[in-house]
Design an enzyme around this catalytic site. Structure first.
Site, PDB file in Angstrom:
ATOM      1  CB  SER A 192     103.327  10.700  24.929  1.00 15.14           C
ATOM      2  OG  SER A 192     103.363  11.072  25.953  1.00 15.14           O
ATOM      3  CE1 TYR A 237     109.130   9.990  24.804  1.00 15.77           C
ATOM      4  CE2 TYR A 237     107.344  11.071  25.357  1.00 15.77           C
ATOM      5  CZ  TYR A 237     108.015  10.052  25.920  1.00 15.77           C
ATOM      6  OH  TYR A 237     106.793   9.374  26.765  1.00 15.77           O
TER       7      TYR A 237
HETATM    8  P1  NAP Z   1     110.848   3.794  31.953  1.00 15.87           P
HETATM    9  O1  NAP Z   1     110.431   2.924  33.559  1.00 15.87           O
HETATM   10  O2  NAP Z   1     111.704   3.944  31.483  1.00 15.87           O
HETATM   11  O3  NAP Z   1     110.204   2.047  31.538  1.00 15.87           O
HETATM   12  C1  NAP Z   1     110.826   1.841  29.930  1.00 15.87           C
HETATM   13  C2  NAP Z   1     111.362   0.809  29.459  1.00 15.87           C
HETATM   14  O4  NAP Z   1     111.835  -0.004  28.362  1.00 15.87           O
HETATM   15  C3  NAP Z   1     112.566  -0.004  30.805  1.00 15.87           C
HETATM   16  O5  NAP Z   1     112.447  -1.499  30.897  1.00 15.87           O
HETATM   17  C4  NAP Z   1     113.578   0.236  29.378  1.00 15.87           C
HETATM   18  O6  NAP Z   1     114.549  -0.819  29.340  1.00 15.87           O
HETATM   19  C5  NAP Z   1     112.842  -0.318  28.029  1.00 15.87           C
HETATM   20  N1  NAP Z   1     113.533  -0.352  27.122  1.00 15.87           N
HETATM   21  C6  NAP Z   1     113.596   0.705  26.378  1.00 15.87           C
HETATM   22  N2  NAP Z   1     115.026   0.828  25.661  1.00 15.87           N
HETATM   23  C7  NAP Z   1     114.761   0.297  25.240  1.00 15.87           C
HETATM   24  C8  NAP Z   1     114.762  -1.425  23.786  1.00 15.87           C
HETATM   25  N3  NAP Z   1     115.026  -0.740  23.111  1.00 15.87           N
HETATM   26  N4  NAP Z   1     114.428  -1.958  23.984  1.00 15.87           N
HETATM   27  C9  NAP Z   1     113.423  -2.762  24.992  1.00 15.87           C
HETATM   28  N5  NAP Z   1     113.627  -2.195  26.036  1.00 15.87           N
HETATM   29  C10 NAP Z   1     113.326  -0.982  26.065  1.00 15.87           C
HETATM   30  O7  NAP Z   1     109.302   4.129  31.074  1.00 15.87           O
HETATM   31  P2  NAP Z   1     108.111   4.110  31.190  1.00 15.87           P
HETATM   32  O8  NAP Z   1     107.440   5.739  31.543  1.00 15.87           O
HETATM   33  O9  NAP Z   1     107.267   3.509  31.806  1.00 15.87           O
HETATM   34  O10 NAP Z   1     107.579   3.894  29.634  1.00 15.87           O
HETATM   35  C11 NAP Z   1     106.898   2.976  28.916  1.00 15.87           C
HETATM   36  C12 NAP Z   1     106.384   3.924  27.663  1.00 15.87           C
HETATM   37  O11 NAP Z   1     104.900   4.817  28.428  1.00 15.87           O
HETATM   38  C13 NAP Z   1     106.857   4.422  26.963  1.00 15.87           C
HETATM   39  O12 NAP Z   1     107.134   4.532  25.686  1.00 15.87           O
HETATM   40  C14 NAP Z   1     106.926   6.224  27.065  1.00 15.87           C
HETATM   41  O13 NAP Z   1     107.120   6.985  25.850  1.00 15.87           O
HETATM   42  C15 NAP Z   1     105.636   5.886  27.864  1.00 15.87           C
HETATM   43  N6  NAP Z   1     105.098   7.514  28.479  1.00 15.87           N
HETATM   44  C16 NAP Z   1     105.900   7.482  29.799  1.00 15.87           C
HETATM   45  C17 NAP Z   1     104.887   8.407  30.374  1.00 15.87           C
HETATM   46  C18 NAP Z   1     105.588   8.997  31.083  1.00 15.87           C
HETATM   47  O14 NAP Z   1     104.936   9.902  31.867  1.00 15.87           O
HETATM   48  N7  NAP Z   1     106.270   7.940  32.546  1.00 15.87           N
HETATM   49  C19 NAP Z   1     103.746   9.136  29.548  1.00 15.87           C
HETATM   50  C20 NAP Z   1     103.285   8.943  28.611  1.00 15.87           C
HETATM   51  C21 NAP Z   1     104.001   7.558  27.691  1.00 15.87           C
HETATM   52  P3  NAP Z   1     116.047   0.498  30.133  1.00 15.87           P
HETATM   53  O15 NAP Z   1     115.468   0.771  31.525  1.00 15.87           O
HETATM   54  O16 NAP Z   1     117.351  -0.579  30.471  1.00 15.87           O
HETATM   55  O17 NAP Z   1     116.110   1.718  29.549  1.00 15.87           O
END
Ligand code: NAP
Length: 257
Positions: free
Chosen positions: A136, A149
């Site tokens: 990120s 984070y």
């Molecule tokens: P998201 O929609 O919440 O998706 C994350 C997925 O990871 C969910 O399906 C979640 O399951 C799963 N997960 C969480 N903990 C887990 C575990 N211990 N074992 C296996 N699966 C797990 O979030 P996203 O925004 O797509 O994020 C994806 C990645 O991008 C993350 O690493 C996040 O930090 C990074 N990121 C996101 C953003 C943003 O603005 N969205 C920006 C920069 C980086 P549950 O639904 O059960 O929690």
């Protein structure tokens, strides 16, 4: 492209959008998440394309290895890992909660390390592969209320940087991706101004660009990359002023996301 791509956290948000995009481009998708609902509905969305899923928590190394081996038995060896699973939760010095601190760092940092551990020995044996971690722009420096984070993502960058140098002679590529804000369930609980926020399919497109070009490090969107790159050249006290101003415009409602 018809290599096997293992995506963690594939049931939701960025992981899900990446699975759909990569499947449409000919990748075989091996999906892992901690719940099955998203993975099942993803199967419907990419129907007709080679796909298999398994449940595993990335914080549980033995379970992750079992799930990875199951998927490899069905689809073939993993060529591309996208260590994407992650969580966000408010972590502040004014209400320092070690349980929440530990949880965020365990999922976001150790989860990435465990995911790498599940595929890297095979890649080394085959002398090919590509490791991708979804970090990120929050990895650039510590931010108020996002202590764990930021620390977890900075740790991911460090692992990936070291791996890239070690693995290049073995023909294994290493890519660190740093998205800015993306509209997903993770950001749903944030209110206020999320500067330059991207729709999830646009973010997936940016990430696939980084993967295809085997970039070492890729931050997006461009405007965020420029702004933060410029800010990081300032003295810490100026950065703190800018960060206070930006972060005061964001409020977290609810708990973990
Ligand atoms: P998201 O929609 O919440 O998706 C994350 C997925 O990871 C969910 O399906 C979640 O399951 C799963 N997960 C969480 N903990 C887990 C575990 N211990 N074992 C296996 N699966 C797990 O979030 P996203 O925004 O797509 O994020 C994806 C990645 O991008 C993350 O690493 C996040 O930090 C990074 N990121 C996101 C953003 C943003 O603005 N969205 C920006 C920069 C980086 P549950 O639904 O059960 O929690």
């Amino acid at each position: 492209m018809n290599s096997v791509a293992l995506i963690t956290g594939a049931g939701s948000g960025i992981g899900r959008a990446l699975a759909k995009k990569l499947a449409s481009e000919g990748h075989i998708i091996a999906a892992i998440d901690r719940r099955d609902d998203g993975l099942r509905s993803l199967a419907d969305e990419i129907a007709g394309k080679p796909y298999a899923w398994a449940i595993a928590d990335v914080t549980d190394p033995p379970a992750l290895i079992v799930a990875t081996r199951e998927l490899e038995a069905k689809l073939g060896p993993i060529d591309l890992l996208i260590a994407n699973a992650g969580i966000g939760a408010e972590t502040s010095g004014l209400n320092y909660n070690i349980d929440v601190m530990n949880k965020v760092m365990t999922v976001n940092l150790l989860g990435v390390s465990n995911s790498i551990g599940a595929v890297l020995p095979g890649m080394i044996e085959r002398r090919r592969g590509h490791l991708v971690a979804i970090s990120s722009v929050a990895s650039y420096r510590g931010l108020p209320r996002m202590l764990a984070y930021c620390a977890s993502k900075a740790g991911v960058n460090a692992i990936m940087d070291g791996l890239r140098v070690e693995l290049a002679p073995l023909g294994i590529d290493v890519t660190t991706v740093c998205p800015g804000w993306v509209r997903t369930p993770l950001t749903e609980k944030l209110e206020g101004t999320l500067e330059h926020i991207l729709e999830v399919d646009d973010a997936a497109e940016e990430i696939v660009y980084a993967i295809k070009n085997k970039l070492a490090f890729y931050a997006f969107p461009r405007m965020m990359r420029w702004k933060l790159g410029f800010m990081m050249m300032w003295p810490r006290s100026w950065q703190d002023w800018y960060i206070t101003r930006t972060m005061n415009r964001i409020k977290m409602v609810g708990g973990e996301s």
